[in-house]
Design an enzyme around this catalytic site. Structure first.
Site, PDB file in Angstrom:
ATOM      1  N   ILE A 158       0.848  -1.197   0.000  1.00  0.00           N
ATOM      2  CA  ILE A 158       0.000   0.000   0.000  1.00  0.00           C
ATOM      3  C   ILE A 158       0.885   1.250   0.000  1.00  0.00           C
ATOM      4  O   ILE A 158       1.980   1.259   0.552  1.00  0.00           O
ATOM      5  CB  ILE A 158      -0.991   0.029   1.179  1.00  0.00           C
ATOM      6  CG1 ILE A 158      -0.267  -0.022   2.531  1.00  0.00           C
ATOM      7  CG2 ILE A 158      -2.015  -1.091   1.044  1.00  0.00           C
ATOM      8  CD1 ILE A 158      -1.189   0.270   3.716  1.00  0.00           C
ATOM      9  N   GLU A 159       0.373   2.293  -0.644  1.00  0.00           N
ATOM     10  CA  GLU A 159       1.119   3.542  -0.802  1.00  0.00           C
ATOM     11  C   GLU A 159       0.249   4.730  -0.380  1.00  0.00           C
ATOM     12  O   GLU A 159      -0.344   5.410  -1.203  1.00  0.00           O
ATOM     13  CB  GLU A 159       1.547   3.708  -2.268  1.00  0.00           C
ATOM     14  CG  GLU A 159       2.326   4.974  -2.534  1.00  0.00           C
ATOM     15  CD  GLU A 159       2.616   5.189  -4.021  1.00  0.00           C
ATOM     16  OE1 GLU A 159       3.398   6.113  -4.329  1.00  0.00           O
ATOM     17  OE2 GLU A 159       2.060   4.463  -4.865  1.00  0.00           O
ATOM     18  N   TYR A 192       4.624  -1.146   3.322  1.00  0.00           N
ATOM     19  CA  TYR A 192       4.092   0.213   3.366  1.00  0.00           C
ATOM     20  C   TYR A 192       5.052   1.125   2.612  1.00  0.00           C
ATOM     21  O   TYR A 192       6.228   1.245   2.982  1.00  0.00           O
ATOM     22  CB  TYR A 192       3.971   0.639   4.828  1.00  0.00           C
ATOM     23  CG  TYR A 192       3.153   1.876   5.128  1.00  0.00           C
ATOM     24  CD1 TYR A 192       1.859   1.760   5.636  1.00  0.00           C
ATOM     25  CD2 TYR A 192       3.671   3.155   4.962  1.00  0.00           C
ATOM     26  CE1 TYR A 192       1.106   2.882   5.955  1.00  0.00           C
ATOM     27  CE2 TYR A 192       2.927   4.284   5.275  1.00  0.00           C
ATOM     28  CZ  TYR A 192       1.640   4.143   5.774  1.00  0.00           C
ATOM     29  OH  TYR A 192       0.900   5.256   6.086  1.00  0.00           O
ATOM     30  N   LYS A 193       4.558   1.760   1.562  1.00  0.00           N
ATOM     31  CA  LYS A 193       5.359   2.690   0.773  1.00  0.00           C
ATOM     32  C   LYS A 193       4.966   4.103   1.164  1.00  0.00           C
ATOM     33  O   LYS A 193       3.791   4.468   1.070  1.00  0.00           O
ATOM     34  CB  LYS A 193       5.109   2.447  -0.719  1.00  0.00           C
ATOM     35  CG  LYS A 193       5.880   3.361  -1.655  1.00  0.00           C
ATOM     36  CD  LYS A 193       5.444   3.147  -3.106  1.00  0.00           C
ATOM     37  CE  LYS A 193       6.185   4.098  -4.045  1.00  0.00           C
ATOM     38  NZ  LYS A 193       5.625   4.058  -5.414  1.00  0.00           N
ATOM     39  N   VAL A 194       5.929   4.922   1.591  1.00  0.00           N
ATOM     40  CA  VAL A 194       5.570   6.185   2.237  1.00  0.00           C
ATOM     41  C   VAL A 194       6.404   7.351   1.713  1.00  0.00           C
ATOM     42  O   VAL A 194       7.540   7.170   1.246  1.00  0.00           O
ATOM     43  CB  VAL A 194       5.730   6.044   3.781  1.00  0.00           C
ATOM     44  CG1 VAL A 194       7.192   5.858   4.169  1.00  0.00           C
ATOM     45  CG2 VAL A 194       5.129   7.232   4.522  1.00  0.00           C
TER      46      VAL A 194
END
Length: 291
Positions: A158-159, A192-194
């Site tokens: 998820i981003e 988790y892409k942040v």
């Protein structure tokens, strides 16, 4: 059924050095800004994405592609190096209010079982986070996405990307990134892409402190993206974020944006982007070795 895990999109070190070429209308705007005749044709995007995959995936642990412009050609041309895992974007971008991505929903045209059969190991979902929109709706979408991934044996990425509220003008980007992580950092996804705090700018101690605050909210491995960060600062951003607990990066612009619009793109990708990606990957391995 084969069930992939984050190890299947990581380097041997356990870190992530992942390349993104899933930008859509944003990439078209980049080509237009570089001076290409408008409107920039779809084929320009497709050719760039395929060439980028062919030239750079030998140096990446995974590559993120989109179905709209390049997935079919990348599969057809076997553009992804065998050492590099394939990630497919499963987000449908909905334009509005004068911007290319005003809202996002799961792209139901992406068939999880089919893309897995064709070599994919993960799917990615962009989640736009606004403080004045309903958290329950975002969580429901993420849980639905996670189920699609896990039922197919794919990794769920998820981003969350923060945006100003639709009503009012008060917007604290740094707090919003933390608040989004509080909400979605334990949502059952695998990675988790942040966004990097402070756009990667400023004092390294401040950056580290902000990254540590972010790390406290995320209950899964996390990586940083490069949008909004000066390419010359991205290597430091990776190092600082990993010092705070991140496990690498999933980035496009910091690797290849500087070659858009240049003559002989393939040569520029080899001479400029490939060494840049190799350097970033070496930082990931170096930082993982200290754990």
């Amino acid at each position: 059924m084969t069930k992939y895990t984050v190890k299947d999109i990581a380097r041997k070190s356990g870190g992530f050095a992942m390349l993104a070429v899933d930008q859509r209308e944003a990439m078209r705007l980049m080509f237009a800004a570089a001076g290409l005749p408008k409107p920039v044709k779809d084929q320009v995007l497709t050719d760039f994405k395929v060439n980028t995959a062919k030239i750079l995936t030998p140096f990446a642990s995974a590559v993120l592609v989109d179905q709209q412009f390049c997935y079919d050609e990348i599969i057809k041309q076997k553009a992804v190096d065998k050492s590099c895992a394939l990630i497919v974007a499963a987000d449908e971008f909905i334009p509005g209010n004068g911007i290319p991505v005003d809202s996002v929903r799961i792209d139901r045209n992406v068939n999880a079982a089919q893309v897995k059969k064709e070599g994919a190991k993960a799917l990615k979902l962009l989640v736009l986070w606004r403080q004045d929109e309903e958290p329950a709706e975002r969580l429901e979408m993420v849980r639905d996405f996670n189920k699609i991934c896990h039922d197919a044996g794919l990794v769920s990425i998820i981003e969350p990307v923060v945006r100003p509220p639709r009503v009012g003008d008060k917007f604290d980007r740094e707090q919003a990134i933390i608040d989004a992580a509080k909400e979605l950092g334990d949502s059952g996804a695998d990675l988790y892409k942040v966004e990097m705090p402070l756009f990667g700018k400023g004092d390294a101690k401040e950056l580290l402190k902000a990254s540590q605050k972010l790390n406290e909210q995320i209950n899964m491995p996390w990586v940083i993206l490069s949008s909004g960060i000066d390419a010359n600062l991205f290597a430091r951003s990776v190092r600082v974020a990993m010092s705070a607990g991140a496990s690498g990066f999933l980035a496009g612009r910091a690797v290849w944006s500087s070659v858009i619009g240049l003559p002989d793109t393939e040569l520029m990708l080899k001479d400029i982007s490939a060494p840049r990606l190799q350097h970033l990957a070496s930082i990931v391995d170096e930082m993982m070795a200290t754990r």
